[in-house]
Write a protein that holds these residues in place. Sequence first.
Motif, PDB file in Angstrom:
ATOM      1  N   PHE A   1      15.556  11.724  -5.823  1.00  0.00           N
ATOM      2  CA  PHE A   1      14.963  13.060  -5.716  1.00  0.00           C
ATOM      3  C   PHE A   1      13.486  12.955  -5.357  1.00  0.00           C
ATOM      4  N   ASN A   2      12.869  14.112  -5.088  1.00  0.00           N
ATOM      5  CA  ASN A   2      11.463  14.112  -4.667  1.00  0.00           C
ATOM      6  C   ASN A   2      10.539  13.756  -5.830  1.00  0.00           C
ATOM      7  N   ILE A   3       9.445  13.093  -5.511  1.00  0.00           N
ATOM      8  CA  ILE A   3       8.433  12.795  -6.524  1.00  0.00           C
ATOM      9  C   ILE A   3       7.931  14.125  -7.098  1.00  0.00           C
ATOM     10  N   GLY A   4       7.899  14.223  -8.416  1.00  0.00           N
ATOM     11  CA  GLY A   4       7.415  15.442  -9.067  1.00  0.00           C
ATOM     12  C   GLY A   4       8.495  16.471  -9.370  1.00  0.00           C
ATOM     13  N   GLU A   5       9.691  16.276  -8.783  1.00  0.00           N
ATOM     14  CA  GLU A   5      10.755  17.297  -8.909  1.00  0.00           C
ATOM     15  C   GLU A   5      11.241  17.474 -10.350  1.00  0.00           C
ATOM     16  N   LYS A   6      11.357  16.385 -11.102  1.00  0.00           N
ATOM     17  CA  LYS A   6      11.931  16.500 -12.442  1.00  0.00           C
ATOM     18  C   LYS A   6      10.986  16.074 -13.557  1.00  0.00           C
ATOM     19  N   SER A   7       9.768  15.663 -13.188  1.00  0.00           N
ATOM     20  CA  SER A   7       8.937  15.021 -14.206  1.00  0.00           C
ATOM     21  C   SER A   7       8.492  15.980 -15.310  1.00  0.00           C
TER      22      SER A   7
ATOM     23  N   PHE B   1       0.168   3.387 -14.647  1.00  0.00           N
ATOM     24  CA  PHE B   1      -0.667   2.834 -13.586  1.00  0.00           C
ATOM     25  C   PHE B   1      -0.511   3.493 -12.222  1.00  0.00           C
ATOM     26  N   LYS B   2       0.725   3.721 -11.799  1.00  0.00           N
ATOM     27  CA  LYS B   2       0.923   4.238 -10.443  1.00  0.00           C
ATOM     28  C   LYS B   2       2.325   4.787 -10.280  1.00  0.00           C
ATOM     29  N   LYS B   3       2.527   5.532  -9.217  1.00  0.00           N
ATOM     30  CA  LYS B   3       3.861   6.016  -8.890  1.00  0.00           C
ATOM     31  C   LYS B   3       4.402   5.174  -7.747  1.00  0.00           C
ATOM     32  N   THR B   4       5.490   4.461  -8.010  1.00  0.00           N
ATOM     33  CA  THR B   4       6.119   3.676  -6.954  1.00  0.00           C
ATOM     34  C   THR B   4       6.903   4.626  -6.048  1.00  0.00           C
ATOM     35  N   LYS B   5       6.904   4.329  -4.742  1.00  0.00           N
ATOM     36  CA  LYS B   5       7.600   5.185  -3.774  1.00  0.00           C
ATOM     37  C   LYS B   5       8.910   4.528  -3.348  1.00  0.00           C
ATOM     38  N   ASN B   6       9.857   5.359  -2.956  1.00  0.00           N
ATOM     39  CA  ASN B   6      11.133   4.843  -2.461  1.00  0.00           C
ATOM     40  C   ASN B   6      10.960   4.396  -1.004  1.00  0.00           C
TER      41      ASN B   6
ATOM     42  N   ASN C   1       0.807  -1.211   0.000  1.00  0.00           N
ATOM     43  CA  ASN C   1       0.000   0.000   0.000  1.00  0.00           C
ATOM     44  C   ASN C   1       0.845   1.268   0.000  1.00  0.00           C
ATOM     45  N   ASP C   2       1.929   1.228   0.750  1.00  0.00           N
ATOM     46  CA  ASP C   2       2.847   2.378   0.822  1.00  0.00           C
ATOM     47  C   ASP C   2       3.749   2.460  -0.404  1.00  0.00           C
TER      48      ASP C   2
ATOM     49  N   TRP D   1      12.908   4.036   1.324  1.00  0.00           N
ATOM     50  CA  TRP D   1      13.728   4.772   2.305  1.00  0.00           C
ATOM     51  C   TRP D   1      13.075   6.086   2.693  1.00  0.00           C
ATOM     52  N   ASN D   2      12.232   6.613   1.817  1.00  0.00           N
ATOM     53  CA  ASN D   2      11.497   7.851   2.076  1.00  0.00           C
ATOM     54  C   ASN D   2      10.381   7.913   1.041  1.00  0.00           C
ATOM     55  N   LEU D   3       9.142   7.793   1.522  1.00  0.00           N
ATOM     56  CA  LEU D   3       8.016   7.611   0.595  1.00  0.00           C
ATOM     57  C   LEU D   3       7.716   8.862  -0.236  1.00  0.00           C
ATOM     58  N   ASN D   4       8.380   9.973   0.068  1.00  0.00           N
ATOM     59  CA  ASN D   4       8.201  11.174  -0.761  1.00  0.00           C
ATOM     60  C   ASN D   4       9.170  11.213  -1.935  1.00  0.00           C
ATOM     61  N   LYS D   5      10.078  10.227  -1.976  1.00  0.00           N
ATOM     62  CA  LYS D   5      11.112  10.231  -3.017  1.00  0.00           C
ATOM     63  C   LYS D   5      10.796   9.172  -4.077  1.00  0.00           C
TER      64      LYS D   5
END
Lengths: 94, 494
Positions: B417-423, B146-151, B46-47, B153-157
């Motif tokens: 890097f953060n999700i959304g930072e370079k997309s 389909f989805k954005k996988t999270k890191n 889920n995370d 080590w830090n779910l915002n990355k």
Amino acid sequence: MQVSREEILHIANLAYLNLEENEIDSYILHLQDILGFANRVNNAPVENIDITIGSNEATNVFRKDEIKVFEDYESLLQNAVTREQNMFKIPKVL
Amino acid sequence: MRQKGGKEMNITELTVHELQEKLKNKELTITDITKAYVDRIKEKENDVQAFITLLTEKAIEQAKDIQNRVEKGEIKGELAGIPIGIKDNMCTKGVKTTCGSKMLENFVAPYDATVVEKINDENMIDLGKLNMDEFAMGSSTEYSYFKKTKNPWNLNKVPGGSSGGSAAAVAAEIVPWALGSDTGGSIRQPSSFCGVVGLKPTYGLVSRYGLVAYASSLDQIGPITKDVKDAAILLNIIAGHDEKDTTSTDIPKVDYTKALKNDVKGLKIGIPKEFFGEGINEEVKVSIQKAIEKYKELGAEIEEFSLDIIQDVLASYYIIASAEASSNLGRFDGIRYTYRTPEFKNLKEIYKKSRSEAFGTEVKRRIILGTYVLSSGYYDAYYKKAQQVRTLVMNQFNKAFEKYDVILTPTSPTVAFNIGEKSNNPLEMYLADICTVSVNVAGLPGISIPCGVNQEGMPIGMQLIGNKFCEETILNAAYTFEQAIKFRENYKPE
């Protein structure tokens, strides 16, 4: 590196892609950006250098022209959007 | 689960070679292992969002069946019953293979990729298909339909990409190991971002049959694992000539685990100074410098040298990869096994509308770039020049490998890097591939292993590059370093 509106529409057409009116400008900008960077290959010291098309020395592989029957039609055709018997069905061409 | 002596055993923390040991000593059963992973997936998926398709129910049935057959002596393989996750661009018969794209959202492969066949021959258990950037085009897994996988080590990355699902799943311990694919760094960079081990084999060592093609002269399948020994074990399984892939090389089989000597005395390591210049994050540099010092302590010989072509190689990579992609993706036409637009007047409209509606922005961008550099008037200026640069970089590597056994670099200029930072900035995302692409362009093997963490606790990866078919050399160099710094014992995602 300048890319014109006509040029991007021509390229998209070659690739069988429609671009939405509101996408065209951003595709132009990004393509200009990327080509501007890619253009550095034109300053690379490549005079008299051969081209490389693959990284290993693979040679053409020949095999006997023998028929191998793939009988599992169902697993192939289960992905078809429209079918008739064992055939993919498409709209009339001519 | 209690270990002998009463200590709690956390099954999903174990490496595959540790699992094998416990199976052999009858401390664990195959069903124990699969159940532990299925529970862990329930807890973490889920995370992390690593899977596109989950096969957990089938996995438990399979585990029971394999356990039975092992007990009856019908199966003897050392990997029987070990679970695995597979990147969703490798065909799995009867199971969806989406490539992270709307185009293949409902595609069920009619056959197994050769690597999948090999996994099945070992009676390993597929836990599911892992998320990826659409058609493997991307460095963050944000371009999945389909989805954005999270890191983990830090779910915002971001987990990195394009094999972000595979690397995140191994880091989150929801699979013991996974298969990824690497066209310009897609195994190594996410492994670096997620603090795991990722190996891109020499071009031609592993069959590409059944791997959905992105750039055929660069693509290669490889393992993503918790440690180097597991990478060697999985490489043993997937490597080998395949008549169905004419670019796969016919060379004698090697047992890669035998290469792990824990000794690098006298090993010659070259450090290309261009990989430590502008654009490489300071903390990454410091961590790699420390790794170099560690190799010196371990008896390796270190020397700096110049690989001054790397910026040109990055440009060349994006030209070649996009050109090959524009050709390879021509097959997605809305006719046989792909998405088809619901409304059309004629055949041409099926093609155009299906492709326009089902490909994502980044895929279209690369098809357009590839079509552009192959089109009349630009072929000589871009594509031919890029192929000449390809020759140059191969020459530079050949020269380097006359002097060095291994070339050491950072895997990525930055940590995750953060999700959304370079997309929204494609060029910036492309430039971040600077450390990995030359390995694909030259067809060499490269491995990424964790070498430290930054102040925020995000893992930093080190890349070891070897000469063609010298996987044994880089695996041993990686193993020796891993034994010395014991990253897994010291750092873990929360």
